[in-house]
Design a protein around this motif. Structure first.
Motif, PDB file in Angstrom:
ATOM      1  N   ALA A 149      15.074   9.790   9.868  1.00 52.73           N
ATOM      2  CA  ALA A 149      14.507   8.452   9.634  1.00 52.73           C
ATOM      3  C   ALA A 149      14.515   7.636  10.922  1.00 52.73           C
ATOM      4  N   PHE A 150      15.546   7.802  11.715  1.00 53.95           N
ATOM      5  CA  PHE A 150      15.667   7.077  12.982  1.00 53.95           C
ATOM      6  C   PHE A 150      14.556   7.487  13.954  1.00 53.95           C
ATOM      7  N   LEU A 151      14.280   8.782  14.035  1.00 51.16           N
ATOM      8  CA  LEU A 151      13.219   9.251  14.924  1.00 51.16           C
ATOM      9  C   LEU A 151      11.852   8.727  14.491  1.00 51.16           C
ATOM     10  N   ALA A 152      11.604   8.738  13.179  1.00 51.77           N
ATOM     11  CA  ALA A 152      10.324   8.220  12.684  1.00 51.77           C
ATOM     12  C   ALA A 152      10.181   6.740  13.001  1.00 51.77           C
ATOM     13  N   HIS A 153      11.235   5.994  12.797  1.00 46.02           N
ATOM     14  CA  HIS A 153      11.210   4.557  13.082  1.00 46.02           C
ATOM     15  C   HIS A 153      11.043   4.307  14.580  1.00 46.02           C
ATOM     16  N   ALA A 154      11.756   5.092  15.400  1.00 44.58           N
ATOM     17  CA  ALA A 154      11.671   4.920  16.859  1.00 44.58           C
ATOM     18  C   ALA A 154      10.271   5.236  17.368  1.00 44.58           C
TER      19      ALA A 154
ATOM     20  N   SER B  58       0.852  -1.173   0.000  1.00 43.04           N
ATOM     21  CA  SER B  58       0.000   0.000   0.000  1.00 43.04           C
ATOM     22  C   SER B  58       0.894   1.231   0.000  1.00 43.04           C
ATOM     23  N   LEU B  59       0.279   2.393  -0.131  1.00 46.47           N
ATOM     24  CA  LEU B  59       1.055   3.631  -0.093  1.00 46.47           C
ATOM     25  C   LEU B  59       1.750   3.795   1.255  1.00 46.47           C
ATOM     26  N   ALA B  60       1.040   3.504   2.334  1.00 46.97           N
ATOM     27  CA  ALA B  60       1.634   3.621   3.667  1.00 46.97           C
ATOM     28  C   ALA B  60       2.802   2.658   3.819  1.00 46.97           C
ATOM     29  N   HIS B  61       2.613   1.436   3.296  1.00 46.95           N
ATOM     30  CA  HIS B  61       3.693   0.446   3.384  1.00 46.95           C
ATOM     31  C   HIS B  61       4.889   0.876   2.543  1.00 46.95           C
ATOM     32  N   ALA B  62       4.619   1.467   1.371  1.00 48.95           N
ATOM     33  CA  ALA B  62       5.712   1.948   0.525  1.00 48.95           C
ATOM     34  C   ALA B  62       6.508   3.050   1.222  1.00 48.95           C
ATOM     35  N   LEU B  63       5.808   3.967   1.878  1.00 50.17           N
ATOM     36  CA  LEU B  63       6.505   5.031   2.602  1.00 50.17           C
ATOM     37  C   LEU B  63       7.341   4.464   3.741  1.00 50.17           C
ATOM     38  N   GLU B  64       6.809   3.436   4.417  1.00 48.39           N
ATOM     39  CA  GLU B  64       7.573   2.806   5.491  1.00 48.39           C
ATOM     40  C   GLU B  64       8.834   2.153   4.948  1.00 48.39           C
ATOM     41  N   ARG B  65       8.730   1.490   3.778  1.00 48.73           N
ATOM     42  CA  ARG B  65       9.918   0.838   3.192  1.00 48.73           C
ATOM     43  C   ARG B  65      10.957   1.872   2.779  1.00 48.73           C
ATOM     44  N   ILE B  66      10.498   3.010   2.249  1.00 49.50           N
ATOM     45  CA  ILE B  66      11.437   4.067   1.874  1.00 49.50           C
ATOM     46  C   ILE B  66      12.151   4.609   3.103  1.00 49.50           C
ATOM     47  N   SER B  67      11.406   4.787   4.206  1.00 48.23           N
ATOM     48  CA  SER B  67      12.034   5.275   5.434  1.00 48.23           C
ATOM     49  C   SER B  67      13.073   4.284   5.946  1.00 48.23           C
TER      50      SER B  67
END
Length: 410
Positions: free
Chosen positions: A170-175, A118-127
């Motif tokens: 990217a680290f902050l978003a993932h955390a 999905s779009l959300a999943h694609a953005l997560e993979r890019i991050s």
């Protein structure tokens, strides 16, 4: 093809029984704390160069809003830069096994198909690409810089600085997304169910806790073989993985760390001979030229200060003696509070041939144009006939082979 057991896109390809959310979560929480400290100390290290003072010191032009936090670097305590940069470098090396183990624990997800559901999943993979790529880039360039091995294109300073911001965002978003889950997993509130768990694991040869002990042991070994370079003195010999300089400093009063020799900088005996060398001091009331003999007639002062460098190494405190910078400022019309100063070296090539110091650094009574160290004249490799020594400043701002001082607002 996704389910073919011989392809990395198949969950059955990854058979290690160690992979799982608990193992990954523990490593992630360690990195959460460690990388945050690395980022903060890295920003502090950049501020220590006083890049807002003059473009001469600014190794990362066009930083824009990324320089919002810059401040006048203080002169005390004298071990400040040795501590902040020592923590940055030593912790960075210590975390390498943890980072590699973390990447190993989640590598199956890099091959998950389809790449975007999905779009959300694609953005997560890019991050995640920015997170993994940024992490590897920052750690790799940092380690290469520590080893004085500049094989990457461009200057280390802007590459590492801009890369740190990309990685940390990217680290902050993932955390933010993963930390609550990781905490619940480590506390045992979630069952060990995850796409990281192999559907047909091999027989275990070590427990997950045992694997963590192995990672921790690797980090401890790196810590013990690195931290000595930041402590300086006899502890430096324990820093087996740290570079020990481009030349053997030998023994005696001048027998301490050298990174840039006189030969490397193109300094010859003719340049520094007493009959040829003059210190040019310029300020509000004009210019004066001082020979070494004339400098020795001025009041001399002493200070016990270390030299600490961006690569993480530090000398023990050395006993320096010379003329205070604020007294030299007074010779050219600054009897009260001295201004900034631009320092220029005889050095013919290489970075930091010129460096700027803030007024607070000039005003400190321990900031010297040093002529002696540990009771002996400076050796050529340590900056004879004169060098700058400033408390708590990065080593590259302690300019050697000084030729000119220009006082004024920069």
């Amino acid at each position: 093809m996704r389910d073919h057991p011989r392809l990395p896109t198949s969950p059955g390809f990854w058979r290690s029984p160690l992979r799982g959310p608990w193992f990954t979560s523990v490593l992630g929480l360690v990195l959460l704390v460690g990388i945050t400290v690395l980022f903060v100390t890295g920003l502090v290290s950049y501020a220590a160069y006083n890049p807002g003072l003059s473009r001469i010191n600014d190794m990362t032009p066009d930083k824009g809003v990324l320089g919002f936090y810059l401040f006048a670097w203080p002169t005390g305590p004298v071990w400040l830069y040795r501590f902040t940069q020592g923590v940055h470098v030593t912790l960075g090396i210590t975390l390498v096994p943890v980072l590699l183990a973390k990447l190993w624990s989640v590598v199956p997800r890099l091959f998950t198909l389809p790449p975007a559901r999905s779009l959300a999943h694609a953005l997560e993979r890019i991050s995640l690409v920015l997170l993994v790529g940024g992490g590897l880039f920052e750690f790799t360039t940092g380690v290469l810089n520590i080893q004085l091995d500049y094989v990457f294109p461009g200057s280390f300073y802007p590459l590492h600085f801009y890369g740190a911001w990309v990685f940390f965002v990217a680290f902050l978003a993932h955390a933010a997304l993963k930390t609550p889950l990781a905490v619940r997993t480590v506390r045992g509130r979630l069952r060990d169910r995850s796409d990281l768990v192999s559907p047909r694991p091999e027989a275990p040869t070590v427990s997950r806790r045992g694997a963590l002990w192995l990672v921790g042991g690797g980090s401890l070994a790196l810590f013990l073989t690195t931290v000595g370079q930041s402590l300086g003195g006899p502890f430096r010999r324990t820093a087996l993985l740290a570079p020990h300089g481009t030349a053997d400093p030998g023994g005696g009063p001048n027998g301490f760390q050298i990174n840039k020799t006189a030969a490397y900088a193109g300094i010859t005996a003719a340049d520094t001979h007493e009959d040829a060398w003059r210190l040019v001091v310029t300020g509000r009331t004009g210019t004066v030229r001082l020979s070494r003999a004339q400098l020795l007639q001025l009041p001399l002062h002493s200070a016990s200060l270390p030299i600490a460098c961006v690569e993480g190494w530090s000398t023990a405190d050395q006993w320096w003696r010379g003329v205070r910078l604020r007294d030299l400022a007074a010779l050219v019309g600054y009897d009260g509070d001295p201004p900034d100063v631009l320092v220029e070296s005889l050095q013919r090539h290489g970075a930091f041939r010129r460096a700027a110091l803030r007024a607070n650094q000039v005003a400190d009574g321990r900031s010297l144009l040093a002529l002696y160290v540990n009771g002996e004249e400076l050796s050529p490799d340590h900056g004879r006939p004169a060098r700058i020594i400033v408390p708590a400043a990065p080593g590259v701002l302690n300019t050697k082979w000084v030729a000119r001082l220009t006082f004024g607002d920069l």
